[in-house]
Write a protein that holds these residues in place. Structure first.
Motif, PDB file in Angstrom:
ATOM      1  N   ALA A 168       0.767  -1.230   0.111  1.00 17.93           N
ATOM      2  CA  ALA A 168       0.096  -0.308  -0.089  1.00 17.93           C
ATOM      3  C   ALA A 168       0.664   1.434  -0.025  1.00 17.93           C
ATOM      4  CB  ALA A 168      -1.021   0.024   1.127  1.00 17.93           C
ATOM      5  N   GLY A 169       2.007   1.265   0.962  1.00 17.26           N
ATOM      6  CA  GLY A 169       2.655   2.480   0.773  1.00 17.26           C
ATOM      7  C   GLY A 169       3.511   2.533  -0.585  1.00 17.26           C
ATOM      8  N   MET A 170       4.038   1.623  -0.841  1.00 18.81           N
ATOM      9  CA  MET A 170       4.622   1.580  -2.533  1.00 18.81           C
ATOM     10  C   MET A 170       3.787   2.229  -3.407  1.00 18.81           C
ATOM     11  SD  MET A 170       7.833   1.162  -2.798  1.00 18.81           S
ATOM     12  CE  MET A 170       7.821   0.844  -4.595  1.00 18.81           C
ATOM     13  N   ALA A 171       2.440   1.625  -3.427  1.00 16.69           N
ATOM     14  CA  ALA A 171       1.316   2.009  -4.589  1.00 16.69           C
ATOM     15  C   ALA A 171       1.059   3.658  -4.140  1.00 16.69           C
ATOM     16  CB  ALA A 171       0.295   1.195  -4.337  1.00 16.69           C
ATOM     17  N   ALA A 172       1.064   4.163  -2.935  1.00 14.13           N
ATOM     18  CA  ALA A 172       0.786   5.390  -2.915  1.00 14.13           C
ATOM     19  C   ALA A 172       1.829   6.263  -3.380  1.00 14.13           C
ATOM     20  CB  ALA A 172       0.448   5.737  -1.217  1.00 14.13           C
ATOM     21  N   ILE A 173       3.170   5.852  -3.178  1.00 11.91           N
ATOM     22  CA  ILE A 173       4.168   6.841  -3.659  1.00 11.91           C
ATOM     23  C   ILE A 173       4.264   6.775  -5.107  1.00 11.91           C
ATOM     24  CG2 ILE A 173       6.623   7.153  -3.746  1.00 11.91           C
ATOM     25  CD1 ILE A 173       6.780   5.742  -0.659  1.00 11.91           C
ATOM     26  N   GLY A 237      15.461  -1.516  -0.275  1.00 12.02           N
ATOM     27  CA  GLY A 237      16.627  -0.412   0.130  1.00 12.02           C
ATOM     28  C   GLY A 237      16.931   0.653  -0.640  1.00 12.02           C
ATOM     29  N   HIS A 238      16.948   0.299  -1.895  1.00  6.45           N
ATOM     30  CA  HIS A 238      17.277   1.243  -3.157  1.00  6.45           C
ATOM     31  C   HIS A 238      16.057   2.484  -3.095  1.00  6.45           C
ATOM     32  CE1 HIS A 238      18.177   3.135  -7.077  1.00  6.45           C
ATOM     33  NE2 HIS A 238      17.076   3.027  -7.328  1.00  6.45           N
ATOM     34  N   VAL A 283       6.540   7.777   4.414  1.00  7.69           N
ATOM     35  CA  VAL A 283       5.877   6.540   4.014  1.00  7.69           C
ATOM     36  C   VAL A 283       6.518   5.418   3.800  1.00  7.69           C
ATOM     37  CG1 VAL A 283       4.135   5.765   2.298  1.00  7.69           C
ATOM     38  CG2 VAL A 283       3.968   8.097   3.110  1.00  7.69           C
ATOM     39  N   VAL A 284       7.774   5.769   2.963  1.00 11.04           N
ATOM     40  CA  VAL A 284       8.767   4.532   2.726  1.00 11.04           C
ATOM     41  C   VAL A 284       9.500   3.989   3.900  1.00 11.04           C
ATOM     42  CG1 VAL A 284      10.998   6.005   2.411  1.00 11.04           C
ATOM     43  CG2 VAL A 284      10.603   4.079   1.014  1.00 11.04           C
ATOM     44  N   ARG A 285       9.763   5.031   5.051  1.00 10.68           N
ATOM     45  CA  ARG A 285      10.334   4.666   6.431  1.00 10.68           C
ATOM     46  C   ARG A 285       9.261   3.780   7.211  1.00 10.68           C
ATOM     47  NH1 ARG A 285      12.042   7.459  10.080  1.00 10.68           N
ATOM     48  NH2 ARG A 285      11.328   9.690   9.402  1.00 10.68           N
ATOM     49  N   THR A 286       8.129   4.234   7.462  1.00  9.78           N
ATOM     50  CA  THR A 286       7.199   3.957   8.401  1.00  9.78           C
ATOM     51  C   THR A 286       6.400   2.756   7.637  1.00  9.78           C
ATOM     52  OG1 THR A 286       5.556   5.372   7.756  1.00  9.78           O
ATOM     53  CG2 THR A 286       7.188   5.897   9.600  1.00  9.78           C
ATOM     54  N   GLU A 287       6.057   2.931   6.635  1.00  8.81           N
ATOM     55  CA  GLU A 287       5.048   1.899   5.916  1.00  8.81           C
ATOM     56  C   GLU A 287       5.830   0.870   4.881  1.00  8.81           C
ATOM     57  OE1 GLU A 287       1.776   1.580   6.654  1.00  8.81           O
ATOM     58  OE2 GLU A 287       2.395   3.142   8.055  1.00  8.81           O
ATOM     59  N   VAL A 288       6.533   1.134   4.037  1.00  7.97           N
ATOM     60  CA  VAL A 288       7.324   0.507   3.190  1.00  7.97           C
ATOM     61  C   VAL A 288       8.526  -0.376   4.024  1.00  7.97           C
ATOM     62  CG1 VAL A 288       8.502   0.226   0.767  1.00  7.97           C
ATOM     63  CG2 VAL A 288       6.633   1.896   1.307  1.00  7.97           C
ATOM     64  N   VAL A 289       9.464   0.388   4.241  1.00  5.72           N
ATOM     65  CA  VAL A 289      10.676  -0.578   4.914  1.00  5.72           C
ATOM     66  C   VAL A 289      10.162  -1.370   6.205  1.00  5.72           C
ATOM     67  CG1 VAL A 289      12.962  -0.340   6.037  1.00  5.72           C
ATOM     68  CG2 VAL A 289      12.387   0.825   3.930  1.00  5.72           C
ATOM     69  N   ASP A 290       9.603  -0.535   7.074  1.00  5.72           N
ATOM     70  CA  ASP A 290       9.256  -1.146   8.485  1.00  5.72           C
ATOM     71  C   ASP A 290       7.990  -2.267   8.118  1.00  5.72           C
ATOM     72  OD1 ASP A 290      10.876   0.517   9.768  1.00  5.72           O
ATOM     73  OD2 ASP A 290       9.303   1.693  10.710  1.00  5.72           O
TER      74      ASP A 290
END
Length: 349
Positions: A168-173, A237-238, A283-290
């Motif tokens: 969901a986080g990736m899709a939002a970005i 990570g990239h 978003v990438v830190r809290t939703e995607v990576v975490d």
């Protein structure tokens, strides 16, 4: 009001000139659909970060994007070039795994979140903000166009390989990157507008023949990680590296564009990234990576590897560009045509 300049699309890109035996055999095969392709032994004899190997990989990866004029679309999945591509990827990955320090994901992320107290002389955006000239900004944009005219496309490969929060986080970005439903706001189009302001050709892949190995490696890393499900953690990570480091770098580049009178569209591309990527970073830190590490904790080393590999290759590109520019010489094999700055803060182009 200045009329919008659409990204020029006279047709698909032309195949580039070869830069050695590996790329010569790959490009010849794509033209004819037959002939010898690089073997594992031949690939092992070439420098993994060198122009010959990196161009070979780039050309093969482009079959999954826009392709090339005169190359049959069905060659995207032909077994022979896929086998050759695997040999090239193995060499590239082996070199990266050797050169990237082993860190945990949290340690690697922490290194991205702290801006150095002072410019250490190794950062391109600091240099361009402080003393870059218009001709250097044009070279930078020409080289970055190999990615930015397909911005976010390599990262879209990871979406089917995620689930829940990270998906969901990736899709939002990605939705933002692709213009949030507005074609004129797709980031690739915004970069084409920037290129038009800088009097650059906006056709996809136009500057491939001018790109050094260091640029090709930066772009190839995205495709390598995006096209392999086994490397989905490294792709995240990239992606985190790009989004977390983008706002301060984009702010400096926007200031460089204003200082040199590059044009409003040139300024807008980076201004947009200051604002959008500040949100994306959270978003990438809290939703995607975490979210990914909670769902698949075994991918932590891969996330850290993706951060480290991106940092390594961006550092190699920065060193290449700055070494040329500090000697007041072009970083391109053929310098771009001269243009005059148009803004109020005119500088020698």
């Amino acid at each position: 009001m200045k009329a919008r300049v659409e990204a020029a699309r006279p047709g698909r890109p032309q195949l580039p000139g070869a830069r050695g035996d590996l790329s010569d055999s790959v490009i010849s095969w794509l033209r004819a659909g037959e002939g010898p392709l690089p073997t594992r032994e031949e690939v092992r004899c070439e420098a993994p970060y060198g122009a010959d190997l990196q161009l070979s990989l780039y050309v093969l990866y482009e079959l999954h994007y826009q392709g090339f004029e005169g190359v049959d679309d069905d060659r995207e999945w032909a077994p022979a070039p896929l086998s050759a591509r695997r040999h090239l990827e193995e060499a590239f990955l082996t070199a990266l795994r050797y050169d990237v320090p082993a860190l945990g994901a949290q340690e690697a992320m922490a290194s991205l979140l702290t801006e150095p107290a002072a410019d250490d002389g190794s950062n391109v955006s600091h240099y361009l903000k402080r003393e870059g000239r218009l001709w250097q900004l044009r070279e930078y944009a020409a080289l970055r166009s190999l990615y930015h005219l397909k911005e976010a496309d390599p990262h879209a490969w990871v979406l089917p390989r995620l689930r829940g929060r990270p998906k969901a986080g990736m899709a939002a970005i990605e939705f933002d990157e692709f213009g949030a439903g507005r074609a004129e706001d797709i980031h690739a189009q915004l970069f084409a507008d920037l290129m038009a302001d800088l009097a650059l050709e906006t056709a996809y892949g136009h500057y491939l023949d001018l790109a050094p190995a260091e640029t090709l490696a930066v772009v190839n890393l995205m495709s390598l990680l995006g096209l392999h499900r086994s490397l989905r953690g490294a792709l995240i990570g990239h992606f985190a590296t790009v989004e977390v480091t983008s706002p301060p770098g984009s702010r400096r580049l926007a200031e460089a564009m204003r200082r040199t009178g590059a044009g409003s569209a040139a300024e807008r591309f980076y201004d947009e990234h200051v604002e959008a990527d500040a949100v994306h970073e959270q978003v990438v830190r809290t939703e995607v990576v975490d979210g990914l590490l909670k769902d698949e904790p075994d991918l932590e080393p891969d996330v850290a590897f993706g951060i480290g590999a991106t940092t390594l290759l961006e550092g190699r590109l920065a060193a290449y560009l700055l070494a040329a520019w500090r000697e007041d010489r072009s970083a391109l094999p053929t310098p771009l045509p001269y243009v005059r700055a148009r803004g109020p803060a005119r500088s020698r182009a």
